[in-house]
Design an enzyme around this catalytic site. Structure first.
Site, PDB file in Angstrom:
ATOM      1  N   CYS A  86     -14.755   7.955 -15.513  1.00  0.00           N
ATOM      2  CA  CYS A  86     -15.335   8.686 -16.491  1.00  0.00           C
ATOM      3  C   CYS A  86     -14.338   9.022 -17.843  1.00  0.00           C
ATOM      4  CB  CYS A  86     -15.559   9.405 -15.990  1.00  0.00           C
ATOM      5  SG  CYS A  86     -17.298  10.502 -17.226  1.00  0.00           S
ATOM      6  N   HIS A 196     -17.794   8.261 -10.769  1.00  0.00           N
ATOM      7  CA  HIS A 196     -16.327   8.857  -9.879  1.00  0.00           C
ATOM      8  C   HIS A 196     -16.374   9.129  -8.745  1.00  0.00           C
ATOM      9  CE1 HIS A 196     -15.843  11.611 -12.761  1.00  0.00           C
ATOM     10  NE2 HIS A 196     -17.300  11.804 -13.635  1.00  0.00           N
ATOM     11  N   GLU A 198     -14.318   9.649  -6.908  1.00  0.00           N
ATOM     12  CA  GLU A 198     -13.655  10.607  -5.441  1.00  0.00           C
ATOM     13  C   GLU A 198     -14.762  11.396  -4.991  1.00  0.00           C
ATOM     14  OE1 GLU A 198     -13.936  11.964 -10.313  1.00  0.00           O
ATOM     15  OE2 GLU A 198     -14.122  10.135  -8.905  1.00  0.00           O
TER      16      GLU A 198
END
Length: 223
Positions: A86, A196, A198
């Site tokens: 990002c 994202h 994660e």
């Protein structure tokens, strides 16, 4: 493998990234502050998401000029893997470590939702846990993720397999050219992506589709 997470004023996904790397590798990453120029020996450096320096000027423009980025560039030139997620992707582009530009979303609105990604290239240091053409889920949360590059550079990226992720099944959230969600450098060790991963690595997140990126980069494919 050892990893590191870069911390810059305004980034707010560093703790998420630290948690993901720790859970998957079993080792907590070292943290690197913006003014540091002596980066320890690690195998993976991650620049997480957020709003570095409030996204003033352009997203990632100020962060890209911090001392730590020159040190990261030198590490990348020596083959160390670098992942920008990002705002991290925006910083890598602003630093000239990846080509193109990330513009305002075509809707002119901040987008926060789940999308689908096609794994376009599974033969990279970051995607070996996936199959080519595999569709995975991932959250996005950004205002400036509309990837653009000039036609000649776009053809080169596509022809050389540098497009790693593409928004799939009509879920492109930002108008990105050719539905591009993530690209890698020509050397194959610097990956930038807007989604994202994660935030989708375990059951508590509602799935583990993003886990393969970190398992690949950290050399723990079976994790």
């Amino acid at each position: 493998m050892k990893s590191a997470v870069v911390q810059l004023p305004g980034l707010n996904r560093d703790r998420d990234m630290i948690a993901a790397l720790t859970r998957i590798s079993g080792k907590a990453p070292v943290t690197i502050w913006q003014t540091e120029t002596d980066i320890p020996d690690v195998d993976l450096i991650v620049i997480p998401g957020g709003f570095s320096y409030g996204d003033y000027l352009r997203c990632g423009a100020i962060a890209a000029r911090m001392p730590v980025m020159q040190a990261i560039r030198e590490k990348a030139d020596k083959g160390v893997k670098v992942l920008g997620v990002c705002n991290g992707f925006q910083i890598l582009v602003e630093a000239g470590m990846l080509p193109g530009a990330l513009m305002r979303n075509s809707s002119l609105k901040f987008v926060c939702r789940e999308v689908k990604l096609e794994v376009v290239n599974s033969d990279t240091e970051f995607t070996r846990a996936y199959d080519k053409g595999q569709i995975i889920r991932s959250p996005v949360a950004h205002h400036d993720g509309n990837y653009f590059v000039e036609p000649e550079q776009l053809k080169s990226l596509e022809d050389k397999g540098q497009v790693v992720f593409r928004y799939a099944d009509g879920t492109n959230p930002n108008g990105s050219l050719n539905d591009i969600a993530g690209i890698i450098n020509a050397q194959g060790n610097v990956l930038g992506m807007m989604p994202h991963p994660e935030n989708l690595i375990e059951a508590a997140h509602g799935g583990n589709d993003g886990r393969g990126i970190f398992a690949s980069a950290l050399g723990v494919i079976a994790a």
